[in-house]
Write a protein that holds these residues in place. Structure first.
Motif, PDB file in Angstrom:
ATOM      1  N   PHE A  87      -5.891 -11.833   6.820  1.00 17.47           N
ATOM      2  CA  PHE A  87      -5.071  -9.890   7.852  1.00 17.47           C
ATOM      3  C   PHE A  87      -5.153  -8.811   7.047  1.00 17.47           C
ATOM      4  O   PHE A  87      -5.018  -9.126   6.419  1.00 17.47           O
ATOM      5  N   TYR A  88      -6.303  -7.879   7.854  1.00 15.23           N
ATOM      6  CA  TYR A  88      -6.885  -6.737   7.072  1.00 15.23           C
ATOM      7  C   TYR A  88      -5.732  -5.895   6.529  1.00 15.23           C
ATOM      8  O   TYR A  88      -5.056  -5.836   7.886  1.00 15.23           O
ATOM      9  N   GLY A  89      -6.124  -5.403   5.588  1.00 18.29           N
ATOM     10  CA  GLY A  89      -5.434  -4.446   5.426  1.00 18.29           C
ATOM     11  C   GLY A  89      -6.032  -3.252   3.761  1.00 18.29           C
ATOM     12  O   GLY A  89      -7.232  -2.860   3.939  1.00 18.29           O
ATOM     13  N   ILE A  90      -5.308  -2.820   2.926  1.00 20.88           N
ATOM     14  CA  ILE A  90      -5.718  -2.267   2.063  1.00 20.88           C
ATOM     15  C   ILE A  90      -5.266  -2.536   0.756  1.00 20.88           C
ATOM     16  O   ILE A  90      -4.438  -3.070   0.372  1.00 20.88           O
ATOM     17  N   SER A  91      -6.498  -2.911  -0.471  1.00 21.37           N
ATOM     18  CA  SER A  91      -6.481  -3.583  -1.733  1.00 21.37           C
ATOM     19  C   SER A  91      -5.449  -3.134  -2.040  1.00 21.37           C
ATOM     20  O   SER A  91      -5.560  -1.146  -1.903  1.00 21.37           O
ATOM     21  N   LYS A  92      -5.355  -2.982  -3.421  1.00 16.52           N
ATOM     22  CA  LYS A  92      -5.233  -2.010  -4.714  1.00 16.52           C
ATOM     23  C   LYS A  92      -6.086  -1.632  -4.841  1.00 16.52           C
ATOM     24  O   LYS A  92      -6.238  -0.019  -5.767  1.00 16.52           O
ATOM     25  N   GLN A  93      -7.140  -1.387  -4.993  1.00 17.88           N
ATOM     26  CA  GLN A  93      -8.499  -0.708  -5.283  1.00 17.88           C
ATOM     27  C   GLN A  93      -8.987   0.388  -4.500  1.00 17.88           C
ATOM     28  O   GLN A  93      -9.916   1.150  -4.751  1.00 17.88           O
ATOM     29  N   GLY A  94      -8.331   0.553  -3.294  1.00 16.56           N
ATOM     30  CA  GLY A  94      -7.699   1.125  -2.618  1.00 16.56           C
ATOM     31  C   GLY A  94      -9.529   1.710  -1.924  1.00 16.56           C
ATOM     32  O   GLY A  94     -10.093   0.956  -1.416  1.00 16.56           O
ATOM     33  N   ASP A 102     -10.420  -5.705   2.927  1.00 15.76           N
ATOM     34  CA  ASP A 102      -9.915  -4.527   3.293  1.00 15.76           C
ATOM     35  C   ASP A 102     -10.592  -3.784   4.620  1.00 15.76           C
ATOM     36  O   ASP A 102     -11.624  -3.790   5.069  1.00 15.76           O
ATOM     37  N   VAL A 103     -10.019  -3.096   5.447  1.00 17.83           N
ATOM     38  CA  VAL A 103      -9.799  -2.855   6.294  1.00 17.83           C
ATOM     39  C   VAL A 103     -11.028  -1.595   6.647  1.00 17.83           C
ATOM     40  O   VAL A 103     -11.748  -1.799   7.361  1.00 17.83           O
ATOM     41  N   LYS A 104     -10.606  -0.654   5.941  1.00 16.14           N
ATOM     42  CA  LYS A 104     -12.157   0.288   6.010  1.00 16.14           C
ATOM     43  C   LYS A 104     -14.012  -0.184   5.362  1.00 16.14           C
ATOM     44  O   LYS A 104     -14.893   0.394   6.364  1.00 16.14           O
ATOM     45  N   GLU A 164     -10.894   7.509  10.191  1.00 13.73           N
ATOM     46  CA  GLU A 164     -11.183   8.599  11.436  1.00 13.73           C
ATOM     47  C   GLU A 164     -10.473   7.370  12.524  1.00 13.73           C
ATOM     48  O   GLU A 164     -10.448   7.890  13.718  1.00 13.73           O
ATOM     49  N   VAL A 165      -9.234   7.441  12.357  1.00 14.24           N
ATOM     50  CA  VAL A 165      -8.471   6.534  12.827  1.00 14.24           C
ATOM     51  C   VAL A 165      -7.319   6.260  13.008  1.00 14.24           C
ATOM     52  O   VAL A 165      -7.263   6.309  11.453  1.00 14.24           O
ATOM     53  N   ALA A 181       0.635  -0.851   0.060  1.00 17.68           N
ATOM     54  CA  ALA A 181      -0.211  -0.371   0.162  1.00 17.68           C
ATOM     55  C   ALA A 181       1.250   1.252   0.262  1.00 17.68           C
ATOM     56  O   ALA A 181       2.098   1.202   0.870  1.00 17.68           O
ATOM     57  N   THR A 182       0.392   2.473  -0.689  1.00 19.62           N
ATOM     58  CA  THR A 182       1.267   3.614  -0.419  1.00 19.62           C
ATOM     59  C   THR A 182       1.142   4.409   0.045  1.00 19.62           C
ATOM     60  O   THR A 182      -0.363   4.169   0.898  1.00 19.62           O
ATOM     61  N   GLU A 183       1.931   5.298   0.746  1.00 18.83           N
ATOM     62  CA  GLU A 183       1.546   6.502   1.689  1.00 18.83           C
ATOM     63  C   GLU A 183       0.395   6.577   1.513  1.00 18.83           C
ATOM     64  O   GLU A 183      -0.737   7.107   2.271  1.00 18.83           O
ATOM     65  N   ASP A 184      -0.326   7.419   0.633  1.00 19.78           N
ATOM     66  CA  ASP A 184      -0.924   8.387   0.524  1.00 19.78           C
ATOM     67  C   ASP A 184      -2.764   7.101   0.442  1.00 19.78           C
ATOM     68  O   ASP A 184      -3.577   7.985   0.571  1.00 19.78           O
ATOM     69  N   LEU A 185      -2.531   6.032   0.276  1.00 19.68           N
ATOM     70  CA  LEU A 185      -3.220   4.747   0.439  1.00 19.68           C
ATOM     71  C   LEU A 185      -4.122   4.766   1.838  1.00 19.68           C
ATOM     72  O   LEU A 185      -4.861   4.906   2.536  1.00 19.68           O
ATOM     73  N   ILE A 186      -2.619   5.016   2.930  1.00 21.88           N
ATOM     74  CA  ILE A 186      -2.395   4.553   3.972  1.00 21.88           C
ATOM     75  C   ILE A 186      -3.354   6.245   4.460  1.00 21.88           C
ATOM     76  O   ILE A 186      -4.381   5.912   5.559  1.00 21.88           O
ATOM     77  N   SER A 187      -2.864   7.594   4.535  1.00 18.58           N
ATOM     78  CA  SER A 187      -3.651   8.582   4.829  1.00 18.58           C
ATOM     79  C   SER A 187      -4.262   8.831   4.810  1.00 18.58           C
ATOM     80  O   SER A 187      -5.502   9.264   5.429  1.00 18.58           O
ATOM     81  N   SER A 188      -5.500   7.215   2.814  1.00 22.62           N
ATOM     82  CA  SER A 188      -6.875   8.217   2.814  1.00 22.62           C
ATOM     83  C   SER A 188      -7.441   7.106   3.743  1.00 22.62           C
ATOM     84  O   SER A 188      -8.755   7.706   3.942  1.00 22.62           O
ATOM     85  N   HIS A 189      -6.613   6.108   4.088  1.00 14.80           N
ATOM     86  CA  HIS A 189      -7.699   4.805   5.003  1.00 14.80           C
ATOM     87  C   HIS A 189      -8.000   5.950   5.741  1.00 14.80           C
ATOM     88  O   HIS A 189      -8.969   5.772   6.958  1.00 14.80           O
ATOM     89  N   GLU A 190      -7.315   5.426   6.912  1.00 16.34           N
ATOM     90  CA  GLU A 190      -7.065   6.589   8.280  1.00 16.34           C
ATOM     91  C   GLU A 190      -8.255   7.868   8.107  1.00 16.34           C
ATOM     92  O   GLU A 190      -8.661   7.634   8.736  1.00 16.34           O
TER      93      GLU A 190
END
Length: 90
Positions: A63-70, A78-80, A39-40, A26-35
């Protein structure tokens, strides 16, 4: 500490011979957008996981996280998506 942990995880995955699937990194932009969306703020160790794997399925575990679809992803792992669904049941 986190680097050692993730090196150990990578070694365990490699040594196991088990199939594993990742969506990342996951890119930094994707991580920031998910946070921002959920709102966490994510912990640094979770961000390392996201940067390394995105999501991970290994040895029958997801293990949940961020997929390529953002942010357009609407289902696990997908954690979101999972976070928003869990909030509905409160």
């Amino acid at each position: 500490m986190n680097d050692d942990l993730f090196l150990k995880i990578a070694q365990e995955i490699g040594d196991s011979g088990e199939l594993h699937y990742v969506s990342g990194p996951a890119t930094e932009d994707l991580i920031s957008s998910h946070e921002a969306y959920v709102e966490v703020p994510f912990s640094e160790s979770y961000k390392i996981f996201l940067r390394q794997y995105g999501t991970l399925t290994f040895n029958g575990l997801s293990f949940y996280g961020i997929s390529k679809q953002g942010l357009s992803t609407n289902s696990a792992p997908d954690v979101k998506s999972v976070t928003l669904e869990a909030r509905k049941s409160r």
